[in-house]
Design a protein around this motif. Sequence first.
Motif, PDB file in Angstrom:
ATOM      1  N   TRP A 208      42.352  88.948  38.074  1.00  0.00           N
ATOM      2  CA  TRP A 208      43.609  89.645  38.371  1.00  0.00           C
ATOM      3  C   TRP A 208      43.565  91.095  37.921  1.00  0.00           C
ATOM      4  O   TRP A 208      44.146  91.976  38.554  1.00  0.00           O
ATOM      5  CB  TRP A 208      44.796  88.912  37.742  1.00  0.00           C
ATOM      6  CG  TRP A 208      45.030  87.596  38.410  1.00  0.00           C
ATOM      7  CD1 TRP A 208      44.772  86.354  37.892  1.00  0.00           C
ATOM      8  CD2 TRP A 208      45.515  87.386  39.740  1.00  0.00           C
ATOM      9  NE1 TRP A 208      45.077  85.385  38.809  1.00  0.00           N
ATOM     10  CE2 TRP A 208      45.544  85.988  39.961  1.00  0.00           C
ATOM     11  CE3 TRP A 208      45.928  88.227  40.763  1.00  0.00           C
ATOM     12  CZ2 TRP A 208      45.969  85.444  41.148  1.00  0.00           C
ATOM     13  CZ3 TRP A 208      46.347  87.673  41.954  1.00  0.00           C
ATOM     14  CH2 TRP A 208      46.367  86.298  42.142  1.00  0.00           C
ATOM     15  N   TYR A 209      42.867  91.364  36.830  1.00  0.00           N
ATOM     16  CA  TYR A 209      42.692  92.736  36.368  1.00  0.00           C
ATOM     17  C   TYR A 209      41.909  93.538  37.409  1.00  0.00           C
ATOM     18  O   TYR A 209      42.277  94.667  37.752  1.00  0.00           O
ATOM     19  CB  TYR A 209      41.955  92.752  35.018  1.00  0.00           C
ATOM     20  CG  TYR A 209      41.689  94.139  34.476  1.00  0.00           C
ATOM     21  CD1 TYR A 209      42.656  94.812  33.746  1.00  0.00           C
ATOM     22  CD2 TYR A 209      40.467  94.776  34.702  1.00  0.00           C
ATOM     23  CE1 TYR A 209      42.423  96.080  33.251  1.00  0.00           C
ATOM     24  CE2 TYR A 209      40.225  96.043  34.210  1.00  0.00           C
ATOM     25  CZ  TYR A 209      41.201  96.692  33.487  1.00  0.00           C
ATOM     26  OH  TYR A 209      40.964  97.956  33.000  1.00  0.00           O
ATOM     27  N   ILE A 210      40.818  92.968  37.914  1.00  0.00           N
ATOM     28  CA  ILE A 210      39.997  93.646  38.923  1.00  0.00           C
ATOM     29  C   ILE A 210      40.809  93.912  40.175  1.00  0.00           C
ATOM     30  O   ILE A 210      40.771  95.014  40.739  1.00  0.00           O
ATOM     31  CB  ILE A 210      38.736  92.812  39.239  1.00  0.00           C
ATOM     32  CG1 ILE A 210      37.844  92.731  38.004  1.00  0.00           C
ATOM     33  CG2 ILE A 210      37.978  93.403  40.426  1.00  0.00           C
ATOM     34  CD1 ILE A 210      36.695  91.755  38.118  1.00  0.00           C
ATOM     35  N   ILE A 211      41.578  92.934  40.618  1.00  0.00           N
ATOM     36  CA  ILE A 211      42.414  93.109  41.811  1.00  0.00           C
ATOM     37  C   ILE A 211      43.455  94.203  41.568  1.00  0.00           C
ATOM     38  O   ILE A 211      43.655  95.079  42.419  1.00  0.00           O
ATOM     39  CB  ILE A 211      43.093  91.774  42.205  1.00  0.00           C
ATOM     40  CG1 ILE A 211      42.042  90.769  42.679  1.00  0.00           C
ATOM     41  CG2 ILE A 211      44.148  91.995  43.283  1.00  0.00           C
ATOM     42  CD1 ILE A 211      42.571  89.359  42.872  1.00  0.00           C
ATOM     43  N   GLY A 212      44.107  94.169  40.421  1.00  0.00           N
ATOM     44  CA  GLY A 212      45.132  95.171  40.102  1.00  0.00           C
ATOM     45  C   GLY A 212      44.569  96.579  40.027  1.00  0.00           C
ATOM     46  O   GLY A 212      45.151  97.530  40.561  1.00  0.00           O
ATOM     47  N   VAL A 213      43.426  96.722  39.386  1.00  0.00           N
ATOM     48  CA  VAL A 213      42.798  98.037  39.257  1.00  0.00           C
ATOM     49  C   VAL A 213      42.348  98.543  40.627  1.00  0.00           C
ATOM     50  O   VAL A 213      42.502  99.727  40.944  1.00  0.00           O
ATOM     51  CB  VAL A 213      41.619  97.966  38.260  1.00  0.00           C
ATOM     52  CG1 VAL A 213      40.774  99.216  38.322  1.00  0.00           C
ATOM     53  CG2 VAL A 213      42.137  97.741  36.860  1.00  0.00           C
ATOM     54  N   ASP A 214      41.808  97.665  41.443  1.00  0.00           N
ATOM     55  CA  ASP A 214      41.388  98.057  42.794  1.00  0.00           C
ATOM     56  C   ASP A 214      42.600  98.500  43.620  1.00  0.00           C
ATOM     57  O   ASP A 214      42.517  99.462  44.390  1.00  0.00           O
ATOM     58  CB  ASP A 214      40.659  96.900  43.473  1.00  0.00           C
ATOM     59  CG  ASP A 214      39.945  97.331  44.743  1.00  0.00           C
ATOM     60  OD1 ASP A 214      39.513  98.500  44.826  1.00  0.00           O
ATOM     61  OD2 ASP A 214      39.811  96.488  45.655  1.00  0.00           O
ATOM     62  N   ILE A 215      43.721  97.829  43.445  1.00  0.00           N
ATOM     63  CA  ILE A 215      44.945  98.233  44.148  1.00  0.00           C
ATOM     64  C   ILE A 215      45.389  99.621  43.703  1.00  0.00           C
ATOM     65  O   ILE A 215      45.762 100.459  44.524  1.00  0.00           O
ATOM     66  CB  ILE A 215      46.063  97.178  43.936  1.00  0.00           C
ATOM     67  CG1 ILE A 215      45.750  95.920  44.751  1.00  0.00           C
ATOM     68  CG2 ILE A 215      47.435  97.738  44.295  1.00  0.00           C
ATOM     69  CD1 ILE A 215      46.678  94.758  44.488  1.00  0.00           C
TER      70      ILE A 215
END
Length: 163
Positions: free
Chosen positions: A124-131
Amino acid sequence: MAVAILFVVIYVRRQLKLPAPILNFKIFHSKKYALATIIASLNFAMVMAAMYILPQMLQSGLQFSVSEAGLILLPAGVVNAFVALMAGRLYDSFGAKGLVQIGAILALIGILLLLRVQAGTSLWYIIGVDIILMAGSGFCSHPPKVMAWAIWVIRIQTMAVPL
């Protein structure tokens, strides 16, 4: 690399001396055009780097399949498309400067947060940062291109130089 740079310099110098150049580099005398081109190029490089490194990390480092990695990165792509559309509409009202500043700050935050990603990092951190990164890219993408194109058109009309 040095040979390639040398040939680019020779090519640009020759084009600047021709009465009807193939590529009119005189447009780079406009500081706004040059800055808009640099911003758009840096944004493109940032997006391409993220679009290459993140899937590789997800597949090689975190052992996700190709389709899983694509689905993980999909929300950021959707956000990027939406923000770019919104930035295009906001450009008409506010101009490029503020939108690019917001985008650059978001992109910088996204890149700095990506530096913290490790093997045990939450998905979820990776997804959030990518967003965050792709939202910043959406604001940095279209406004400078539109501004550069507008400067190009005005410059061509005032210089009476053929396209």
